[in-house]
Design an enzyme around this catalytic site. Sequence first.
Site, PDB file in Angstrom:
ATOM      1  N   SER A   1      -3.677  10.433   0.701  1.00  0.00           N
ATOM      2  CA  SER A   1      -3.310   9.387  -0.352  1.00  0.00           C
ATOM      3  C   SER A   1      -3.953   9.797  -1.665  1.00  0.00           C
ATOM      4  CB  SER A   1      -3.373   8.063   0.219  1.00  0.00           C
ATOM      5  OG  SER A   1      -2.605   7.554   1.252  1.00  0.00           O
TER       6      SER A   1
ATOM      7  N   GLY B   1       0.447   7.461   1.865  1.00  0.00           N
ATOM      8  CA  GLY B   1       0.522   8.826   1.102  1.00  0.00           C
ATOM      9  C   GLY B   1       0.432   8.719  -0.342  1.00  0.00           C
TER      10      GLY B   1
ATOM     11  N   GLY C   1       1.072   9.347  -4.525  1.00  0.00           N
ATOM     12  CA  GLY C   1       2.216   9.676  -5.642  1.00  0.00           C
ATOM     13  C   GLY C   1       2.940   8.378  -5.638  1.00  0.00           C
TER      14      GLY C   1
ATOM     15  N   CYS D   1       0.837   1.048   3.407  1.00  0.00           N
ATOM     16  CA  CYS D   1       0.685   1.655   2.120  1.00  0.00           C
ATOM     17  C   CYS D   1       1.854   2.252   1.508  1.00  0.00           C
ATOM     18  CB  CYS D   1      -0.512   2.539   2.016  1.00  0.00           C
ATOM     19  SG  CYS D   1      -2.068   1.633   2.536  1.00  0.00           S
ATOM     20  N   LEU D   2       1.868   3.637   1.364  1.00  0.00           N
ATOM     21  CA  LEU D   2       3.099   4.458   0.578  1.00  0.00           C
ATOM     22  C   LEU D   2       4.440   3.884   1.504  1.00  0.00           C
ATOM     23  CD1 LEU D   2       4.169   5.941  -1.648  1.00  0.00           C
ATOM     24  CD2 LEU D   2       3.846   8.090  -0.150  1.00  0.00           C
TER      25      LEU D   2
ATOM     26  N   GLN E   1       5.542   0.591   0.555  1.00  0.00           N
ATOM     27  CA  GLN E   1       6.419   0.650  -0.753  1.00  0.00           C
ATOM     28  C   GLN E   1       7.677   1.126  -0.320  1.00  0.00           C
ATOM     29  OE1 GLN E   1       3.661   2.896  -3.076  1.00  0.00           O
ATOM     30  NE2 GLN E   1       1.921   1.672  -2.776  1.00  0.00           N
TER      31      GLN E   1
ATOM     32  N   GLY F   1      -2.215   2.909  -5.798  1.00  0.00           N
ATOM     33  CA  GLY F   1      -2.408   2.787  -7.284  1.00  0.00           C
ATOM     34  C   GLY F   1      -0.962   2.307  -7.760  1.00  0.00           C
ATOM     35  N   PHE F   2      -0.037   1.780  -6.826  1.00  0.00           N
ATOM     36  CA  PHE F   2       1.140   1.271  -7.023  1.00  0.00           C
ATOM     37  C   PHE F   2       1.168   0.025  -6.043  1.00  0.00           C
ATOM     38  CE2 PHE F   2       1.983   5.693  -8.249  1.00  0.00           C
ATOM     39  CZ  PHE F   2       2.872   5.674  -9.235  1.00  0.00           C
TER      40      PHE F   2
ATOM     41  N   HIS G   1      -5.254  -0.528   4.721  1.00  0.00           N
ATOM     42  CA  HIS G   1      -5.315   0.554   5.733  1.00  0.00           C
ATOM     43  C   HIS G   1      -6.004  -0.346   7.130  1.00  0.00           C
ATOM     44  CE1 HIS G   1      -4.172   4.492   4.101  1.00  0.00           C
ATOM     45  NE2 HIS G   1      -4.368   3.743   2.791  1.00  0.00           N
TER      46      HIS G   1
ATOM     47  N   GLU H   1      -6.207   1.023   9.880  1.00  0.00           N
ATOM     48  CA  GLU H   1      -6.856   1.960  10.726  1.00  0.00           C
ATOM     49  C   GLU H   1      -8.232   2.340  10.332  1.00  0.00           C
ATOM     50  OE1 GLU H   1      -6.184   4.047   7.292  1.00  0.00           O
ATOM     51  OE2 GLU H   1      -4.682   2.807   8.469  1.00  0.00           O
TER      52      GLU H   1
END
Length: 368
Positions: free
Chosen positions: A51, A229, A231, A257-258, A261, A301-302, A343, A345
Amino acid sequence: MKYQTRKKALILLADGTIFHGKAVGKDGSAFGEVCFNTGMTGYQEIFTDPSYFGQIMVTTNAHIGNYGVNEEEMESDSVKIAGLVCKNFSYEHSRPAADDSLETFFEKNDLFAISDVDTRALVSYIRDNGAMNAVISTEVDKIDELKEKLAQVPDMNGLELASRVSTKEPYFFGNENASHKIAALDIGIKKNILRNLAKRDAYIKVFPYNASYEEMSAWNPDGFFLSNGPGDPEPLKDAQEVAKKVIADNKPLFGICLGHQVIALANGISTYKMHNGHRGINHPVKNMLTGKGEITSQNHGFAINREETEAHPEVEITHLHLNDDTVAGIQMKNKNCFSVQYHPEASPGPHDASYLFDQFIENIAKHK
């Protein structure tokens, strides 16, 4: 002593601000988005977390490297950060279980790092002015050249990075005779996520970031997982299509997380780049369904749009971040789908969030 011969170095931010330090090892330069993590431990997990791909990591803990590195604490097969900025770098380590020093680990992974930086001032600046691109370098007399090169570095907003860290070919993890089969989409997956699923009697097949729902379904899995992940999630159209089809077929789906999103985007909920993001291991989250608080590990960051989530007829907010009231978890009201923006985990001391893996396995068992 090494510190007596170390070269001068600097970190140059995109807005022209400069902080000074010294090179940890080799000479050179590294470019990326500067961000900070407030964790007191876990630096190896941070450095190898996919990530963080493409980011220059500023660690707020005063000492980095003091307990060395251990092979079992890798979250991927290599270092993923673009570079490191810290206050005190420990060349010697004291943990008997360590396999190596952090210095040797960086040398093997060709990572450029600088220390002796006033990280308190740097973090304060990032908090006020936001995450931005930066360069760390020993070329302290070539500021204009560094500025020109830095201007060419793409902005994280709109940047697709999952393809840079995802597996190229599908692979398996866990016991093939396990009770449950889970198809995981690797858009930057951490090893400890796979370990947590495997120890709950699951056999996982990990697919590349651009795998189709049809490819994943051909294995006949009992549930689907969308990983963390790096970006911007918005360009990940293939992953969003996978999420849409899993949801349409009402198969058990869990995202972290990613992946969280991506699930939001699949439901028409937009995402946005945060001012400086959430990165640390002590972030407070409230479970809106139970009323309980959780101490969580976060790295993003998103975030997803709260107003759009609240207005969505099929989605409800299950978790909120207590520092800024951003959405930390959602579930679909009439589908077997949920996700979180942290997270579970990571277990940074507390195991407050590990129940989420149990919840996913329970969803799979009920669906079967």
